[in-house]
Structures are given as structure tokens and as C-alpha cells.
Design a protein around this motif. Structure first.
Motif, PDB file in Angstrom:
ATOM      1  N   UNK B 560       5.026 -10.192  -9.836  1.00 25.02           N
ATOM      2  CA  UNK B 560       4.516 -10.286 -11.207  1.00 25.02           C
ATOM      3  C   UNK B 560       3.707 -11.567 -11.407  1.00 25.02           C
ATOM      4  N   UNK B 561       4.067 -12.589 -10.638  1.00 22.65           N
ATOM      5  CA  UNK B 561       3.354 -13.874 -10.770  1.00 22.65           C
ATOM      6  C   UNK B 561       1.866 -13.714 -10.480  1.00 22.65           C
ATOM      7  N   UNK B 562       1.538 -12.760  -9.615  1.00 24.64           N
ATOM      8  CA  UNK B 562       0.140 -12.574  -9.209  1.00 24.64           C
ATOM      9  C   UNK B 562      -0.717 -12.007 -10.337  1.00 24.64           C
ATOM     10  N   UNK B 563      -0.069 -11.415 -11.364  1.00 19.53           N
ATOM     11  CA  UNK B 563      -0.776 -10.899 -12.560  1.00 19.53           C
ATOM     12  C   UNK B 563      -1.823  -9.833 -12.256  1.00 19.53           C
ATOM     13  N   UNK B 564      -1.583  -9.034 -11.243  1.00 18.27           N
ATOM     14  CA  UNK B 564      -2.499  -7.909 -10.991  1.00 18.27           C
ATOM     15  C   UNK B 564      -2.062  -6.716 -11.848  1.00 18.27           C
ATOM     16  N   UNK B 565      -2.983  -5.820 -12.152  1.00 16.79           N
ATOM     17  CA  UNK B 565      -2.587  -4.675 -12.995  1.00 16.79           C
ATOM     18  C   UNK B 565      -1.535  -3.789 -12.331  1.00 16.79           C
ATOM     19  N   UNK B 566      -1.613  -3.641 -11.034  1.00 13.51           N
ATOM     20  CA  UNK B 566      -0.609  -2.867 -10.301  1.00 13.51           C
ATOM     21  C   UNK B 566      -0.213  -3.665  -9.054  1.00 13.51           C
ATOM     22  N   UNK B 567       1.012  -3.431  -8.600  1.00 14.59           N
ATOM     23  CA  UNK B 567       1.440  -4.135  -7.387  1.00 14.59           C
ATOM     24  C   UNK B 567       2.242  -3.177  -6.512  1.00 14.59           C
ATOM     25  N   UNK B 568       2.009  -3.246  -5.202  1.00  7.08           N
ATOM     26  CA  UNK B 568       2.656  -2.320  -4.261  1.00  7.08           C
ATOM     27  C   UNK B 568       3.223  -3.101  -3.071  1.00  7.08           C
ATOM     28  N   UNK B 569       4.389  -2.671  -2.641  1.00  3.74           N
ATOM     29  CA  UNK B 569       4.957  -3.229  -1.417  1.00  3.74           C
ATOM     30  C   UNK B 569       4.867  -2.167  -0.329  1.00  3.74           C
ATOM     31  N   UNK B 570       4.341  -2.528   0.823  1.00 10.59           N
ATOM     32  CA  UNK B 570       4.169  -1.568   1.915  1.00 10.59           C
ATOM     33  C   UNK B 570       5.105  -1.949   3.056  1.00 10.59           C
ATOM     34  N   UNK B 571       5.937  -1.014   3.472  1.00  5.55           N
ATOM     35  CA  UNK B 571       6.846  -1.257   4.600  1.00  5.55           C
ATOM     36  C   UNK B 571       6.543  -0.242   5.693  1.00  5.55           C
ATOM     37  N   UNK B 572       6.274  -0.739   6.905  1.00  3.22           N
ATOM     38  CA  UNK B 572       5.968   0.186   8.006  1.00  3.22           C
ATOM     39  C   UNK B 572       6.852  -0.129   9.213  1.00  3.22           C
TER      40      UNK B 572
END
Lengths: 300, 649, 82
Positions: B560-572
Motif C-alpha cells: 500500500x505504501x507504493x500508492x499504485x492503483x492496483x497491486x499484485x504479488x506473483x509467486x512462481x
């Protein structure tokens, strides 16, 4: 002297220069006679593409033009023009190195490099006194390297002290010229907070990177090159003075410019009267030191 | 025919008999020559057959932390040994067949460097995808963007590949990224042979050096990367200079005379003679062509300077070493090239330098820190991984030892390979200058490898007049067999994380469809096939594997600190492998974290397949969310040094 | 006061930042340096090693320009550190 002989080191070249001129060359008038009266190698130079007077005049004129244009368009365009001129001179030197006048070109390239180096090598945030050292050091090294191009440096550059009293007299004129120069130019003091170390540094820097450097370049290397190219000592003194005065154009003071022209002529003539380069350099150095000290004292 | 048969014997039966004998002899010779060639090719064909038959058995999904060796059938190293044995046996022949040896070398390269390309579903290395993405950005926009990524500061390689893909008409540079190790290693052979021929006219030693180089090039910088191509240019510059500009008599009489006047002159003169032995005369070219070659070298080096941050300095160091002992004529060349390299860095990489100059300056001269980061710092992670790292070191040390022995063997015979020794020693001071993210020792190995390889080849093939005995040839085969096993363990020791699966690539494709431009895309580490497209449209960030040990709530706060409209975590799966190999995060810890993420009210599982999970930060909990960004996202947060992000571990 | 530091030079140095000066005149000087060094490398090759005069003449420019180059690079680095 053969063509190949011109490219060989001094040791090989010396005996060749003592050779008698061939009969056809003797018909030419000696341009630059040795003190002994023996015709110099320049007699033969005309056979190898002239003396380079045109090249010398053109390069000197181009340097002066760059200085003039700098006062109109700014120092940077002028310095870039100088850089291009230096490149051209060095390229010509490489391509025409078989000509006798080719040795003039590195010297003139060094003169052309004065302005670009003084603008590129100086970090403006350093104290003003350091500017002289930063701009002067590369040029001093270049000038010392240029001495290697002179066949007989001791004689041609007047490095031998022949008349010590005359040297002292010329040096003594330096403070007087410095006082006049100070009155004409009114320069800013070089030291923000003067102290003994600061004064010592001022004297050392102005002596080495001011007086000695400028005289080595203009009254030493340029004058020697001009003497060989133009054939007349008077014309050579005039040319060396013209080039050095052109580089003072940026001072922005016509009276100071005229003073430096007069000083240039006097020092050049002094050299013709067997005053050594050391005497001339000391005179110039003392002139600069006097100016700087007067500026410092008056600021207090 | 019948006429000639009836007439000729009548005229000259002896002549006809002689002719018939000749015909039979030629037929026999032809027959036997064909047979001979066929017989010689049998080991090669058998090796290729073994290798091909082994390929379907390699299941990369079952790899352990030991890497590819854990799933590699014995046929593959056997195939390599068979090729090496065939080649080594051929090197015993008095007359060498160069096409035959070249064929063997090509087959060797295919097996050593092409196996992973054939058995893995997608091109290896996360960095490959970033490089493809940078090329794609340049193709699409016609510009470079240093504010997005440090690698744009050295864009030469990306501009070249972008132009190449457009000229050929490919959709993406990904089409030729997968086979890069094979064609790059084939490319290296030409300049390598130039370098090797500068110290020996003996083709046996040259061939042995080439083989050894390919068997020991385990560092893995030959992927689709600037360093892969620039290594070829480095070799070319050194090869051409050694071929055309070496000084046959490097000893200077002036220096010798000067030394002779000093105290202890006999020792000094002796030492000077020892380090300035004569070398083979340079290849001849007209002086104008030589001058043209110098200009070409400068142009090529200029391209190197604007393509890669490290290669120019290794090139300059190598040339400085050669100039120091007057091994080459081009004495001004290292200074000229140094000026070009420094100018590029100080003028054209200001965005990178402004962020890193303090770090670079602080690391300068810290030899202990640099060695620590490059050696002991690498001995971390899972036990298997630590074993692989130990093996890397052992492998490198063995080659250095072999090179030293080879140097001494040839020295004893009066062949002083001072140039090669200088080329090995001259880049060593660079280790003191920079740690390069703990990678400089690897690069040092790579940049000294050619010279070590040829010296090591000198152990057996260093005496041109003497054919290697059967015993020595058997020893060569045995050593090469050991090297082959070492090669597969060291080069492909991190394969579990380096291999990318189709599921992962498809998962990332889904990510770009799900996430609107301007979103924050986060992953614990950078080992995933992203950024091959839409380079500038997202904020990419890889904080560290430590987030896997925290809670989803902590992670949500961070995002949330990054203040982007959407945020995604990618795990591979590859990220999991890297966390396990390098950070010691166990498989159970990974699974637990995934479970927590599934249950967390802050996140929603947006996509899942076999190897990929994408979690979206829930907007309801995102009080600090700003309105959707219309401008491309700033990626300043993800500006990492290429040293850290650009090279495989 | 001298030919190296005239009033025009002083005013140019104080008016412009070093970044500006080094990206204009500094770069021009470095390009000249590269050109002269290339010439210095080519001349002995074209003349089969027999070019001491040419090499000496070019050295007159090479060494001063190398010093300027070092100053320019160090100053730019210091600028970034500050």
C-alpha cells in the motif's frame, strides 16, 4: 640534408646541419644566419615546400579569430573552434611531416589548446588561485614536451644565461609593468582570506603557471617557430606578440591589451639582444605577482 | 567397350594389365578411405545417438538442489566422453583432419550447451526475459529509457538485437534467445583459435585448447545477454591484436643497457630476459590494412563500451598487461580504449552513477570485502547448493592448477608463454576495485578462461614435435570425463531456479491481462519470466525473500505504501527454488506462506496454475490507494545495478 | 591576468555549472584526445615504426589532454558524490 634526416633524432641531425650548402642552394639568400655567419639549414628548407610562413600566419590568424568570436558568441563556441583548429593542425602535421615547417604545427596546436584547456580543466568551485594551476599544469607539460621538437633548445629558446645583468634589468622591469597593469585592469584579489601560505602559493603559482609558462610558449616556442618560418627576427617578434595579445583579448580591457602588446614586443626584443628566457620569464612573473599583491592590498 | 577390350590387349597387354591393377588399387583405396571415414565417425554418431536417446528421459520437474545432474541420464556424460575420446585419439594421428575435429567440436558444443534448450520448455534465466523486454521496448518506441532500468545505460546489445529481429522479421527476440549458448559458443571458436595460434603453430595444441575451453566454460554468461556477445568481441579484440600486432622481440636493448649499469646487474638483466622472451612473428598485412584494422578495433571497442559495463575494463586490463612487457606494438591502445570506456561511463550513465557512485567508491580498494562477497558470500543457502558452490571453486582451482602445470611444462622446453600468463594475471586487480555484487570472481574466471585453457592443453600437447603417447591420451580422456561430470554439476547446478516452465510464462501472460497499466507488480525475488513486455507500464519490485517469513498483513502494508492503483504479488516455482537455494527458505515455509495468502482478507487469488499464483491486493483494505494512474509508472524503485540483476547466479 | 584565465574565462566559469562546461567543451577536448591518440597509434604503423618526429609532435597534445581528461572525469565523479 636528406628528407629522412629531418625525422631522425637530434644527435644524427647535428652533423648534417654543419654541412656546406650545395652550390644551387648557395644562390638563395640565407634567411636565418648562425652567429658564426654559417648559413643555416633553412637555406635548404625552401626546397621542401617553403618555410611555412603561410601556415603560421593562417594558424595565428585563426587563433585570433577564435578569441574575437569568443567575445561575441561566448567563450565556449570559441574554445570549440580552437579544439577543431588544434585537430586540423595536428592532422596536417602528421600528413605533411616531411616538410620543414611541420615542426611549427604542434606548437601552434598547443597555443590553440590554451583556451579549451583553461575552460575544461578548471572546476569553478575551486578557489580562483587554483584555476591558474589547473589550467597551467597541462599546458606546461605540453610546452616542455614541445621543447623536444626544437633541434637546439639551449640556443633557439634562449635558455642559456649569457648576460646576467641584462636578465636582472629586464626582470626588474616586471614590477613596474605590474603596477601599471594593475592600474589599468584592477583585477579582483586572488585570496579570499590572505595568509602567509596563501601569499606563498600565489607567488609560486603565478611564477610557474603565469610568467614562466607564457614566456616559454610565446617568447620561446612560438618565437622560435616564427623566426624559422618568417625569416625575420622583427617579424617573428611581431607575430609572437600578436598571438599572445590575441589571447589576452578576453580580458575585456583595451588599455591592458595594449600594455601586454608592448610588454610582448619589449620582451621579444630583449631576447634578440641575448637576454635569456629566464630573465624574460622572471619579468613576466614579477609583473603578475605585483598585480596580484596590489589587488590583495587594495582589497584590504 | 567390347571393342576396346578386344583391341587393346592385342596391342599392349602389359599396359592393360598395369591399368587394370591401378584401377583395382584406386577402387580398393576409395573403398577403404570411405570405410575409414565411416569408422572414424562411428563414435561421433554413437555419441549423438546416446544423447538423443537420453533427452526424453530428462524430467526437469524432478530436479533437486543439485541441479540438472540430479535428473541427467548417464548417456549424456557418456556421449560427451565418447566424443572427447574420439577427438583425443584423432589428435594422436600424424596427419590431422580439421573438418573431422571441427565436427566433433560442434557436436560437443551442441550437447554441452544445447541440452537444456531442448529439454526445457522455455528459455532459461529470468534475465533473458528482461533482456527480451528491453529489446522489445526499443523496437516499439525507438528509444532507450535509462530512467526505467540501469541496463538502458549500456544499450548497444539491445539496439542490435532489436534491429536484428526487425530485419529478420521475427515477432520477438525471444525466438533466438533460447539457442544463444550454442551459437555464442560456436562464435567464440574463431577468435579463440586466433589467440591460441599466437603462441603455438601446432594445431594439436590449438584444438586441445578449444576443447578444453568448451568443457570448462561453466560460468554461464553465454546466454542471451550483453555480456555473452561482448565476450565474443573481447576475444576478437585480443585475438586480432595478438595475431597482427605482437612484437617478436619484446626485450628493449635500452632497458637492458640501463639495467646493466645498476647494482646487481646480472640478476636484473637475467630477470629482464626471463620476462621478455621472444615470440612468434606477427601475421603479415600491408601497413594500410593494419592501420584500417586499428580503426576497426577502436570502433568495435566503442560498441563494447556502450553495450556492457564490465567487458571494456577487462579488455583494457588485458591490453595493459600486454603493453607492460612490450608484448604488442600498440602501446597507446590501452589508454585510448580506457578513455573511451571511462567517457561512456562518466557521461552516458549518469542516471545509474548518481544512484550508485557512493557505493562504487566505497567498494573501491576493499580487497577483503570484495573477496568475501565473491567467495565466502556465495557459500550460502541449502546444503546441496553449498555443495555445488564448493564444486565450482574446486573446478576453477583445478583448471588454474592445470594451467600452471602446462605453463611450466612448456617453460621447461623453452617455450615462454608470457603473453598468456600476463592475460591471466592482468584482470586480477579488478577484484580489488569492485565486488560487482559478489560476481567478480566468476567474471575473472570467464575472462581468463581462454588463456588458462590453452596453457592447460600444453600439459599434454605442449610439445609440437612429439605425438602424445597412448598412455597420455588415455589420461586425457579420463581427465575429460571428470571435467564433463564437473561441468554439468557446476554449469547447471542452479538449474532448478534457472529453468522457466511454460506454466510460469503463461502465468505471467495472465498477469499482464489481469493487471491494468500502472499497477505494482511484486515478487519476493527476481527469478521469474516477467518484464519481457510492457516494460514501462508497470512498477516492478522485488523486495527480498524475507517477505515470505512475514505475514500477509505486513506485505499488504508494504504494497500500500507504493500508492499504485492496483497491486499484485506473483509467486512462481522458480522463485520458490531461488528462495530455497539462496535464502534458505524451506519448501514448508513457502507452502505455509501461500496458505496464509489464500486465507488473508487483504489478498485475493486472481490466477493460479501449476507453477504460478497471482494474488491481488484487495482494494477494500487499501485506504492509501491513489486514483488510477494515467501516466506510465515510475520504476525508480526497481532500479537495480545490472551486476545484481543482470547476471545469473 | 594571464592568457589562461582571462576575464572572459572567469565569467564563463562562474556563469555555467561544471556539468554544462564538461558536457560541452570537456567533451570536445576528450574527442580531440581520442583523435590524437588514434593518430599517434596509426602513424608508426603506416610508417613501419619509423616516425619519432610525428610521435613527439603528437605527444605535445596527448599528455596535456590526458591530464584534462583525468580532471574532467574526477570532477564529474565528485559532482555526483556531492
Amino acid at each position: 640534408m636528406t628528407r629522412k634526416g629531418r625525422h631522425e633524432p637530434v644527435r644524427q641531425a647535428r652533423p648534417v646541419s654543419r654541412k656546406r650548402p650545395p652550390p644551387q642552394a648557395a644562390a638563395l639568400r640565407p634567411i636565418y644566419a648562425e652567429p658564426s655567419g654559417e648559413p643555416s639549414e633553412l637555406v635548404a628548407v625552401r626546397d621542401r615546400g617553403g618555410t611555412g610562413a603561410g601556415v603560421l600566419a593562417a594558424s595565428g590568424g585563426a587563433i585570433a579569430a577564435a578569441e574575437l568570436s569568443a567575445s561575441v558568441y561566448g567563450a565556449i563556441p570559441g574554445a570549440i573552434f580552437d579544439t577543431a583548429l588544434a585537430a586540423l593542425l595536428l592532422l596536417t602535421f602528421v600528413l605533411r611531416s616531411d616538410r620543414a615547417w611541420a615542426r611549427l604545427l604542434p606548437v601552434m596546436a598547443l597555443v590553440a589548446l590554451i583556451r579549451p584547456i583553461s575552460l575544461a580543466a578548471v572546476e569553478p568551485r575551486l578557489p580562483v588561485l587554483a584555476w591558474y594551476a589547473f589550467a597551467g599544469l597541462p599546458l606546461l607539460i605540453g610546452a616542455v614536451l614541445a621543447i623536444r621538437l626544437v633541434e637546439e633548445p639551449r640556443r633557439q629558446l634562449h635558455l642559456a644565461v649569457e648576460r646576467p645583468l641584462a636578465d636582472l634589468a629586464v626582470a626588474a622591469g616586471g614590477p613596474i609593468a605590474g603596477a601599471v597593469a594593475y592600474l589599468l585592469l584592477r583585477p579582483e584579489p586572488l585570496l579570499g582570506q590572505p595568509n602567509l601560505a596563501g601569499y606563498a602559493a600565489t607567488i609560486a603559482i603565478l611564477c610557474v603557471f603565469g610568467g614562466l609558462l607564457e614566456e616559454l610558449i610565446f617568447r620561446g616556442l612560438v618565437l622560435d617557430a616564427a623566426t624559422h618560418a618568417l625569416g625575420s627576427a622583427w617579424a617573428a617578434v611581431g607575430f609572437a606578440t600578436f598571438v599572445s595579445t590575441a589571447l589576452y583579448w578576453g580580458s575585456g580591457s583595451l588599455p591592458y591589451l595594449l600594455l601586454m602588446a608592448a610588454v610582448g614586443v619589449l620582451l621579444g626584443l630583449g631576447l634578440q639582444r641575448r637576454v635569456s628566457l629566464w630573465g624574460v620569464g622572471a619579468s613576466h612573473a614579477l609583473m603578475l605577482v605585483t598585480m596580484a599583491l596590489l589587488a590583495q592590498v587594495s582589497a584590504r | 567397350m567390347s571393342v576396346s577390350v578386344s583391341v587393346t590387349p592385342a596391342r599392349d597387354p602389359a599396359w592393360r594389365r598395369a591399368l587394370a591393377r591401378w584401377r583395382r588399387a584406386i577402387a580398393r583405396w576409395r573403398h577403404s578411405a570411405l570405410l575409414l571415414v565411416a569408422a572414424r565417425l562411428v563414435p561421433l554418431v554413437a555419441a549423438l545417438g546416446l544423447w538423443v536417446s537420453a533427452l526424453p528421459q530428462i524430467d526437469v520437474a524432478r530436479m533437486t538442489d543439485m541441479g540438472l545432474t540430479s535428473v541427467l541420464p548417464l548417456q549424456v556424460p557418456l556421449a560427451v566422453v565418447l566424443i572427447v575420446a574420439s577427438g583425443a585419439w584423432h589428435l594422436r594421428q600424424r596427419k590431422l583432419s580439421h573438418p573431422f575435429l571441427a565436427l566433433h567440436l560442434a557436436a560437443l558444443i551442441l550437447i554441452l550447451y544445447g541440452t537444456t534448450t531442448l529439454v526445457e520448455q522455455q528459455p532459461r534465466f529470468a534475465a533473458t526475459y528482461i533482456h527480451v523486454g528491453i529489446s522489445e521496448y526499443i523496437s516499439r518506441t525507438g528509444m532507450v529509457a535509462p530512467q526505467l532500468e540501469a541496463r538502458f545505460d549500456w544499450p548497444g546489445f539491445f539496439i542490435l538485437t532489436s534491429m536484428l529481429s526487425q530485419v529478420i522479421g521475427l515477432k520477438s527476440t525471444m525466438d533466438f534467445a533460447g539457442w544463444a549458448p550454442v551459437y555464442l559458443n560456436l562464435l567464440y571458436l574463431a577468435p579463440l583459435s586466433l589467440i591460441f595460434r599466437s603462441i603455438t603453430p601446432d594445431p594439436r595444441m590449438v584444438w586441445a585448447g578449444l576443447w578444453l575451453f568448451e568443457l570448462t566454460n561453466w560460468v554461464g554468461q553465454d546466454y542471451f545477454s550483453p555480456q555473452g556477445l561482448n565476450y565474443f568481441l573481447f576475444l576478437s579484440i585480443i585475438g586480432l591484436i595478438l595475431t597482427y600486432f605482437r612484437t617478436p622481440k619484446p626485450a628493449s636493448s635500452r632497458v637492458r643497457d640501463w639495467l646493466a649499469r645498476r647494482r646487481g646487474s646480472s640478476v636484473l638483466v637475467g630477470a629482464y630476459s626471463l620476462i621478455t622472451p621472444e615470440q612468434l612473428p606477427p601475421a603479415e598485412l600491408p601497413s594500410k590494412r593494419l592501420a584500417g584494422l586499428v580503426v576497426v578495433l577502436v570502433v568495435v571497442f566503442s560498441y563494447v563500451s556502450f553495450s556492457h559495463q564490465l567487458t571494456p575494463f577487462f579488455t583494457v586490463a588485458a591490453l595493459l598487461g600486454l603493453v607492460a612487457l612490450n608484448r604488442i606494438r600498440l602501446r597507446m591502445m590501452p589508454i585510448l580504449l580506457g578513455v573511451i570506456a571511462v567517457v561512456w561511463v562518466s557521461y552516458m550513465t549518469v542516471p545509474f552513477l548518481s544512484g550508485h557512485v557512493a557505493q562504487l567508491v566505497s567498494e573501491f580498494g576493499q580487497l577483503t570485502g570484495s573477496v568475501g562477497a565473491n567467495v565466502t558470500g556465495r557459500l550460502a543457502g541449502s546444503p546441496d547448493h553449498r555443495f555445488v558452490v564448493m564444486l565450482d571453486m574446486l573446478f576453477s582451482a583445478s583448471l588454474w592448477a592445470m594451467a600452471a602445470i602446462g605453463f611450466l611444462v612448456r617453460w621447461r622446453d623453452g617455450r615462454r608463454d608470457v603473453s598468456m600468463a600476463l592475460l591471466i594475471a592482468s584482470p586480477v586487480p579488478l577484484v580489488a576495485a569492485q565486488a560487482y555484487g559478489g560476481e567478480l570472481v566468476l567474471r575473472l574466471y570467464l575472462f581468463t578462461l581462454p588463456f588458462m585453457a590453452i596453457l592447460a592443453a600444453g600439459v599434454v600437447y605442449g610439445r609440437p614435435a612429439q605425438l602424445p603417447s597412448r598412455l597420455r591420451t588415455c589420461a586425457v580422456i579420463a581427465v575429460c570425463a571428470a571435467i564433463t561430470m564437473g561441468f554439468f554439476s557446476t554449469r547447471y547446478g542452479n538449474e532448478r531456479m534457472d529453468a522457466m516452465t511454460t506454466s510460469e510464462v503463461e502465468g505471467i501472460q495472465q498477469l499482464y491481462e489481469i493487471a491494468p497499466p500502472g499497477s505494482l507488480l511484486m515478487a519476493p525475488n527476481g527469478d521469474l519470466p516477467w518484464r519481457s513486455q510492457a516494460f514501462e507500464l508497470y512498477d516492478y519490485t522485488t523486495p527480498s525473500d524475507e517477505i515470505l517469513l512475514g505475514t500477509p498483513a505486513d506485505l499488504a502494508a508494504l504494497m500500500k505504501k507504493a500508492s499504485n492503483p492496483r497491486a499484485y504479488l506473483v509467486l512462481t516455482a522458480s522463485e520458490e527454488a531461488e528462495a530455497e537455494l539462496f535464502s534458505g527458505v524451506s519448501s514448508a515455509q513457502w507452502d505455509e506462506f501461500v496458505d496464509q495468502m489464500r486465507k488473508s482478507p487483504d489478498f485475493r487469488l486472481a490466477f493460479e496454475n501449476a507453477d504460478t499464483k497471482i494474488f491481488e491486493l484487495q482494494a477494500a483494505g487499501a485506504g492509501a490507494y491513489a486514483p488510477a494512474a494515467t501516466e506510465p509508472a515510475s520504476l525508480a524503485s526497481d532500479r537495480t545495478a545490472p551486476a545484481a540483476a543482470g547476471a545469473p547466479a | 591576468m594571464t592568457t589562461t584565465v582571462t576575464g572572459l574565462v572567469s565569467s564563463s566559469l562562474t556563469q555555467h555549472s561544471y556539468d554544462f562546461l564538461s558536457t560541452h567543451i570537456g567533451l570536445a577536448v576528450i574527442i580531440l584526445l581520442a583523435f590524437v591518440m588514434l593518430l599517434r597509434e596509426l602513424v608508426p604503423i603506416v610508417r613501419n615504426g619509423d616516425a619519432p618526429l610525428q610521435v613527439r609532435g603528437l605527444d605535445v597534445a596527448v599528455l596535456p589532454l590526458l591530464i584534462v581528461f583525468a580532471i574532467v572525469v574526477l570532477a564529474r565523479l565528485a559532482d555526483l558524490l556531492v
